[in-house]
Design an enzyme around this catalytic site. Structure first.
Site, PDB file in Angstrom:
ATOM      1  N   HIS A  99      34.908  45.428 -24.333  1.00  0.00           N
ATOM      2  CA  HIS A  99      35.614  44.594 -25.067  1.00  0.00           C
ATOM      3  C   HIS A  99      37.146  44.351 -24.829  1.00  0.00           C
ATOM      4  O   HIS A  99      37.774  45.492 -24.592  1.00  0.00           O
ATOM      5  CB  HIS A  99      35.939  45.694 -26.865  1.00  0.00           C
ATOM      6  N   HIS A 109      28.978  40.033 -24.157  1.00  0.00           N
ATOM      7  CA  HIS A 109      28.418  40.169 -24.088  1.00  0.00           C
ATOM      8  C   HIS A 109      26.717  39.904 -23.187  1.00  0.00           C
ATOM      9  O   HIS A 109      27.219  38.209 -23.426  1.00  0.00           O
ATOM     10  CB  HIS A 109      28.037  40.027 -25.649  1.00  0.00           C
ATOM     11  N   VAL A 112      19.375  41.625 -20.696  1.00  0.00           N
ATOM     12  CA  VAL A 112      18.164  41.411 -20.309  1.00  0.00           C
ATOM     13  C   VAL A 112      17.036  42.065 -21.150  1.00  0.00           C
ATOM     14  O   VAL A 112      17.679  43.693 -21.048  1.00  0.00           O
ATOM     15  CB  VAL A 112      18.082  40.892 -18.381  1.00  0.00           C
ATOM     16  N   HIS A 148      30.351  28.296 -18.120  1.00  0.00           N
ATOM     17  CA  HIS A 148      28.918  27.411 -19.159  1.00  0.00           C
ATOM     18  C   HIS A 148      28.775  26.802 -17.558  1.00  0.00           C
ATOM     19  O   HIS A 148      27.087  26.926 -16.633  1.00  0.00           O
ATOM     20  CB  HIS A 148      29.229  26.417 -19.800  1.00  0.00           C
ATOM     21  N   HIS A 178      27.958  32.653 -42.920  1.00  0.00           N
ATOM     22  CA  HIS A 178      28.434  33.257 -44.355  1.00  0.00           C
ATOM     23  C   HIS A 178      30.243  32.550 -44.087  1.00  0.00           C
ATOM     24  O   HIS A 178      30.775  32.436 -44.902  1.00  0.00           O
ATOM     25  CB  HIS A 178      28.330  34.164 -44.667  1.00  0.00           C
ATOM     26  N   GLY A 262      15.796  53.953 -33.102  1.00  0.00           N
ATOM     27  CA  GLY A 262      16.340  54.230 -31.853  1.00  0.00           C
ATOM     28  C   GLY A 262      17.576  55.204 -31.888  1.00  0.00           C
ATOM     29  O   GLY A 262      18.776  55.864 -33.286  1.00  0.00           O
ATOM     30  N   ARG A 263      18.270  55.200 -30.718  1.00  0.00           N
ATOM     31  CA  ARG A 263      20.050  55.719 -30.998  1.00  0.00           C
ATOM     32  C   ARG A 263      21.551  55.258 -31.290  1.00  0.00           C
ATOM     33  O   ARG A 263      21.322  54.141 -30.713  1.00  0.00           O
ATOM     34  CB  ARG A 263      20.011  56.659 -29.769  1.00  0.00           C
TER      35      ARG A 263
END
Length: 305
Positions: A99, A109, A112, A148, A178, A262-263
């Site tokens: 960010h 973002h 893998v 791209h 939505h 998970g954490r």
């Protein structure tokens, strides 16, 4: 390397990738470095989270490595794959969300990952997944084409069809139903990938991971010092709300992480530090903000743009 799954080779690559990503992003920021945070999962496995906060270029950046394992998969994993019920599993991955401070630098973002499930006296079930996608607040066609083109270059050595297939999958996946709008301009998304055999499927995953920085770094360098106003910042915070909505409602990794105990701090590191919502807001016709919706938040063939 044989064509049998080699989880140690995958883990070695992922740890190297995390280190490379953190070193390069810290150099790009030029002000802050990544904090390291090792963690263990009570049900099995653990990882290392790395976080950069309040940097000169990046308001928040997280690069996570995880290797978790256990005897019981969460519902998000078995709902569409009932054959995995009762399997011992291992899941490894590197994921990151960036960010930026400047509204003219897109959020990005990438991840893998590798998954393997086993039952006694049966061959393992395994696959790779991952990709990278870009979420601009103010669009530049030059940046979108570059993003791209780099995604295409990551896929091209393995077959001309993979870029188109995984770009379409990315456009479909990162879509807020939505809101009836894409999260950004897409990129690549693939999952359940094992069709090339282990060695070549692993090579494909590595190529995607290795192309993230060449895709993102030039955009950051071009836009990090672009002049901006409070109006630009306000729109950035508003659009970050869409990012939050997607991650909490649709994102498979978030659901898997939370359902597998998970954490939480590492899983929710993907969320932006500041965000705004407004009731029934619409951009002013003809504005820079309206152009994002009209020109960039629509699936396009950016290779021919």
């Amino acid at each position: 390397m044989t064509d049998q799954p080699d989880i140690h080779a995958v883990k070695g690559y992922l740890l190297e990738l995390q280190e490379t990503l953190c070193q390069t992003l810290a150099q790009l920021d030029g002000h802050q470095s990544f904090q390291k945070d090792d963690w263990q999962r009570p049900a099995g496995g653990g990882g290392q989270s790395r976080a950069l906060e309040h940097g000169a270029v990046f308001e928040q950046a997280g690069v996570n490595f995880s290797h978790v394992y256990g005897e019981h998969l969460p519902p998000s994993a078995t709902a569409s794959r009932p054959q995995l019920t009762g399997c011992h599993f291992q899941a490894l991955g590197v994921s990151l969300v960036i960010h930026p401070q400047n509204p003219f630098v897109p959020t990005s973002h990438a991840n893998v990952r590798f998954f393997m499930a086993e039952k006694p006296d049966q061959p393992p079930i395994w696959w790779f997944g991952g990709g990278f996608d870009l979420t601009p607040y103010y669009g530049f066609e030059e940046d979108c084409r570059h993003w791209h083109q780099t995604a295409y270059a990551a896929c091209q050595p393995f077959g001309e069809h993979y870029y188109k297939q995984f770009k379409t999958w990315c456009d479909d996946y990162f879509y807020l139903k939505h809101r009836q709008e894409p999260r950004g301009i897409g990129g690549l998304f693939f999952d359940d990938f094992n069709e090339l055999g282990f060695e070549q499927s692993f090579a494909f995953m590595r190529n995607v991971g290795d192309h993230y920085l060449p895709a993102y770094q030039p955009i950051v360098e071009r836009r990090a010092h672009h002049p901006h106003t409070e109006k630009h910042r306000d729109f950035q915070l508003y659009r970050r709300g869409r990012y939050v909505e997607f991650n909490l409602v649709y994102d498979r990794g978030t659901l898997f992480g939370l359902q597998s105990n998970g954490r939480t701090e590492s899983i929710l590191m993907s969320l932006p530090p500041l965000v705004k919502w407004r009731y029934n807001w619409q951009p002013e016709p003809g504005s820079e903000e309206a152009r994002l919706y009209e020109t960039f938040l629509k699936p396009r063939d950016w290779l021919d743009a």
